[in-house]
Write a protein that holds these residues in place. Structure first.
Motif, PDB file in Angstrom:
ATOM      1  N   HIS A   1      10.928  24.755  14.931  1.00  0.00           N
ATOM      2  CA  HIS A   1      10.093  25.405  15.947  1.00  0.00           C
ATOM      3  C   HIS A   1       9.258  26.547  15.363  1.00  0.00           C
ATOM      4  O   HIS A   1       8.310  27.008  15.996  1.00  0.00           O
ATOM      5  CB  HIS A   1      10.970  25.922  17.100  1.00  0.00           C
ATOM      6  N   GLU A   2       9.590  27.019  14.156  1.00  0.00           N
ATOM      7  CA  GLU A   2       8.769  28.043  13.510  1.00  0.00           C
ATOM      8  C   GLU A   2       7.507  27.450  12.890  1.00  0.00           C
ATOM      9  O   GLU A   2       6.614  28.190  12.477  1.00  0.00           O
ATOM     10  CB  GLU A   2       9.574  28.759  12.415  1.00  0.00           C
ATOM     11  N   PHE A   3       7.435  26.131  12.816  1.00  0.00           N
ATOM     12  CA  PHE A   3       6.322  25.478  12.134  1.00  0.00           C
ATOM     13  C   PHE A   3       5.358  24.765  13.081  1.00  0.00           C
ATOM     14  O   PHE A   3       4.347  24.227  12.632  1.00  0.00           O
ATOM     15  CB  PHE A   3       6.859  24.461  11.121  1.00  0.00           C
ATOM     16  N   VAL A   4       5.667  24.729  14.358  1.00  0.00           N
ATOM     17  CA  VAL A   4       4.793  24.072  15.328  1.00  0.00           C
ATOM     18  C   VAL A   4       4.416  25.075  16.404  1.00  0.00           C
ATOM     19  O   VAL A   4       5.116  26.060  16.624  1.00  0.00           O
ATOM     20  CB  VAL A   4       5.472  22.831  15.952  1.00  0.00           C
ATOM     21  N   ASP A   5       3.319  24.806  17.089  1.00  0.00           N
ATOM     22  CA  ASP A   5       2.823  25.778  18.065  1.00  0.00           C
ATOM     23  C   ASP A   5       3.330  25.527  19.476  1.00  0.00           C
ATOM     24  O   ASP A   5       2.926  26.216  20.406  1.00  0.00           O
ATOM     25  CB  ASP A   5       1.286  25.785  18.061  1.00  0.00           C
ATOM     26  N   ALA A   6       4.202  24.555  19.624  1.00  0.00           N
ATOM     27  CA  ALA A   6       4.772  24.275  20.945  1.00  0.00           C
ATOM     28  C   ALA A   6       6.255  23.960  20.783  1.00  0.00           C
ATOM     29  O   ALA A   6       6.622  22.908  20.255  1.00  0.00           O
ATOM     30  CB  ALA A   6       4.047  23.119  21.614  1.00  0.00           C
ATOM     31  N   GLU A   7       7.105  24.877  21.203  1.00  0.00           N
ATOM     32  CA  GLU A   7       8.542  24.720  20.982  1.00  0.00           C
ATOM     33  C   GLU A   7       9.102  23.460  21.633  1.00  0.00           C
ATOM     34  O   GLU A   7      10.032  22.847  21.115  1.00  0.00           O
ATOM     35  CB  GLU A   7       9.292  25.952  21.498  1.00  0.00           C
ATOM     36  N   HIS A   8       8.512  23.045  22.758  1.00  0.00           N
ATOM     37  CA  HIS A   8       9.089  21.923  23.488  1.00  0.00           C
ATOM     38  C   HIS A   8       8.976  20.606  22.722  1.00  0.00           C
ATOM     39  O   HIS A   8       9.709  19.662  23.013  1.00  0.00           O
ATOM     40  CB  HIS A   8       8.420  21.788  24.872  1.00  0.00           C
ATOM     41  N   ARG A   9       8.055  20.545  21.745  1.00  0.00           N
ATOM     42  CA  ARG A   9       7.929  19.308  20.978  1.00  0.00           C
ATOM     43  C   ARG A   9       8.377  19.470  19.531  1.00  0.00           C
ATOM     44  O   ARG A   9       8.174  18.579  18.713  1.00  0.00           O
ATOM     45  CB  ARG A   9       6.497  18.795  21.021  1.00  0.00           C
ATOM     46  N   ALA A  10       8.997  20.589  19.213  1.00  0.00           N
ATOM     47  CA  ALA A  10       9.411  20.842  17.834  1.00  0.00           C
ATOM     48  C   ALA A  10      10.439  19.835  17.346  1.00  0.00           C
ATOM     49  O   ALA A  10      10.452  19.483  16.163  1.00  0.00           O
ATOM     50  CB  ALA A  10       9.972  22.260  17.702  1.00  0.00           C
ATOM     51  N   TYR A  11      11.297  19.369  18.236  1.00  0.00           N
ATOM     52  CA  TYR A  11      12.391  18.495  17.811  1.00  0.00           C
ATOM     53  C   TYR A  11      12.274  17.082  18.370  1.00  0.00           C
ATOM     54  O   TYR A  11      13.240  16.329  18.385  1.00  0.00           O
ATOM     55  CB  TYR A  11      13.731  19.141  18.163  1.00  0.00           C
ATOM     56  N   THR A  12      11.064  16.729  18.792  1.00  0.00           N
ATOM     57  CA  THR A  12      10.795  15.342  19.166  1.00  0.00           C
ATOM     58  C   THR A  12      10.195  14.640  17.958  1.00  0.00           C
ATOM     59  O   THR A  12       9.525  15.271  17.135  1.00  0.00           O
ATOM     60  CB  THR A  12       9.813  15.260  20.347  1.00  0.00           C
ATOM     61  N   ASP A  13      10.433  13.348  17.847  1.00  0.00           N
ATOM     62  CA  ASP A  13       9.966  12.624  16.667  1.00  0.00           C
ATOM     63  C   ASP A  13       8.535  12.153  16.866  1.00  0.00           C
ATOM     64  O   ASP A  13       8.264  10.977  17.099  1.00  0.00           O
ATOM     65  CB  ASP A  13      10.892  11.429  16.376  1.00  0.00           C
ATOM     66  N   GLN A  14       7.619  13.116  16.754  1.00  0.00           N
ATOM     67  CA  GLN A  14       6.208  12.791  16.890  1.00  0.00           C
ATOM     68  C   GLN A  14       5.395  13.659  15.953  1.00  0.00           C
ATOM     69  O   GLN A  14       5.815  14.746  15.547  1.00  0.00           O
ATOM     70  CB  GLN A  14       5.745  13.001  18.339  1.00  0.00           C
ATOM     71  N   SER A  15       4.236  13.165  15.576  1.00  0.00           N
ATOM     72  CA  SER A  15       3.305  13.929  14.758  1.00  0.00           C
ATOM     73  C   SER A  15       2.167  14.429  15.643  1.00  0.00           C
ATOM     74  O   SER A  15       1.961  13.912  16.743  1.00  0.00           O
ATOM     75  CB  SER A  15       2.742  13.062  13.628  1.00  0.00           C
ATOM     76  N   PHE A  16       1.431  15.431  15.186  1.00  0.00           N
ATOM     77  CA  PHE A  16       0.279  15.930  15.932  1.00  0.00           C
ATOM     78  C   PHE A  16      -0.648  16.652  14.966  1.00  0.00           C
ATOM     79  O   PHE A  16      -0.320  16.845  13.783  1.00  0.00           O
ATOM     80  CB  PHE A  16       0.708  16.840  17.093  1.00  0.00           C
ATOM     81  N   GLU A  17      -1.803  17.039  15.441  1.00  0.00           N
ATOM     82  CA  GLU A  17      -2.815  17.662  14.598  1.00  0.00           C
ATOM     83  C   GLU A  17      -2.734  19.181  14.673  1.00  0.00           C
ATOM     84  O   GLU A  17      -2.441  19.758  15.714  1.00  0.00           O
ATOM     85  CB  GLU A  17      -4.218  17.219  15.037  1.00  0.00           C
ATOM     86  N   ARG A  18      -3.015  19.805  13.534  1.00  0.00           N
ATOM     87  CA  ARG A  18      -3.067  21.258  13.478  1.00  0.00           C
ATOM     88  C   ARG A  18      -4.035  21.654  12.366  1.00  0.00           C
ATOM     89  O   ARG A  18      -3.857  21.264  11.213  1.00  0.00           O
ATOM     90  CB  ARG A  18      -1.669  21.826  13.205  1.00  0.00           C
ATOM     91  N   LEU A  19      -5.091  22.390  12.698  1.00  0.00           N
ATOM     92  CA  LEU A  19      -6.097  22.847  11.743  1.00  0.00           C
ATOM     93  C   LEU A  19      -6.679  21.692  10.943  1.00  0.00           C
ATOM     94  O   LEU A  19      -6.946  21.806   9.743  1.00  0.00           O
ATOM     95  CB  LEU A  19      -5.490  23.892  10.788  1.00  0.00           C
ATOM     96  N   GLY A  20      -6.879  20.564  11.602  1.00  0.00           N
ATOM     97  CA  GLY A  20      -7.482  19.423  10.938  1.00  0.00           C
ATOM     98  C   GLY A  20      -6.561  18.644  10.036  1.00  0.00           C
ATOM     99  O   GLY A  20      -7.000  17.732   9.328  1.00  0.00           O
ATOM    100  N   THR A  21      -5.280  18.986  10.018  1.00  0.00           N
ATOM    101  CA  THR A  21      -4.315  18.249   9.218  1.00  0.00           C
ATOM    102  C   THR A  21      -3.216  17.711  10.122  1.00  0.00           C
ATOM    103  O   THR A  21      -3.007  18.220  11.225  1.00  0.00           O
ATOM    104  CB  THR A  21      -3.701  19.134   8.115  1.00  0.00           C
ATOM    105  N   ARG A  22      -2.529  16.691   9.679  1.00  0.00           N
ATOM    106  CA  ARG A  22      -1.482  16.096  10.502  1.00  0.00           C
ATOM    107  C   ARG A  22      -0.138  16.761  10.226  1.00  0.00           C
ATOM    108  O   ARG A  22       0.282  16.878   9.074  1.00  0.00           O
ATOM    109  CB  ARG A  22      -1.373  14.593  10.225  1.00  0.00           C
TER     110      ARG A  22
END
Length: 244
Positions: free
Chosen positions: A37-58
């Protein structure tokens, strides 16, 4: 629910036979320890098995990170280079296994480097070195490395990265262009092939979203200070009386 319980559930799902991407005790322990959760901007999806975009990178999904670390097979004390810092989560998982001072991460995009540094510091892994450089060239000033992980696709093993491996060292990268397969390379040849994957291509100078800007990290400041102190031994005086 506490984050530790969420991490335990996440890793348990990656160990389950339906996914079975995490098999080793070390990888499982590391992923249970790192606060994602320290590495993603939304705690609710920190521990779900999904990828997402951040600053143009996956931001890689936990299962993708588990697959990469299992293929890399780092051991405690190994010196590891991660090409493609992302948000820093993969580097943190590896740091849990080998020790933060043994992990070096590169990214060609300065914004991503700053993001990864901040995330790693917040999560307690500020000993990980994250630098803004062309990852295809590796990090010769810290070579050789026991393990090199490339989080970007390449048609063939990047020559500079192979040259920076220790004898018997391992390079893991997504091999291919439109169709990719994660492979492990040792002594110049592919020794294992894993799942089909899809990663962005490895960028070189001129292709990054923001300019490359070389800047020294906190860890490098400490290392430079130590080397400078050692180099002054016996030369503290400004002059020497050779005739005296």
């Amino acid at each position: 629910m506490e984050f530790a319980a969420l991490r335990d559930e996440m890793v348990a799902s990656l160990e389950h036979e339906t996914k079975a991407v995490v098999e080793s005790t070390e990888t499982a322990r590391a992923m249970r320890a790192v606060p994602r959760h320290e590495f993603v901007d939304a705690e609710h999806r920190a521990y779900t098995d999904q990828s997402f975009e951040r600053l143009g990178t996956r931001v890689l999904s936990p299962s993708a990170v588990g697959l990469l670390v299992e293929a890399l097979a780092p051991k405690p004390g190994d010196d590891v280079l991660v090409v493609g810092a992302g948000v820093g989560y993969t580097a943190a998982v590896i740091a849990e296994i080998v020790g933060g001072e043994h992990v070096h991460a590169l990214d060609i995009d300065r914004r991503i480097v700053y993001e990864a540094r901040g995330n790693l510091a917040d999560a307690g892994y500020d000993d990980v070195l994250v630098d803004c450089q062309d990852g295809a060239r590796g990090l010769p000033e810290y070579a050789p490395f026991d393990r090199v992980l490339v989080e970007a696709g390449a048609v063939r093993s990047p020559e500079a990265l192979v040259d920076q491996l220790t004898p018997g060292g391992r390079l893991v990268f997504p091999k291919g262009a439109s169709s990719q397969r994660l492979v492990a390379v040792e002594d110049g040849g592919v020794v294992a092939a894993y799942a089909d994957v899809t990663f962005a291509p490895l960028l070189v100078d001129g292709e990054q979203a923001s300019a490359v800007e070389r800047n020294r990290t906190v860890r490098e400041d400490r290392e430079h200070a130590v080397r400078a102190a050692e180099s002054r031994r016996g030369w503290e005086h400004e002059w020497i009386d050779w005739d005296g």
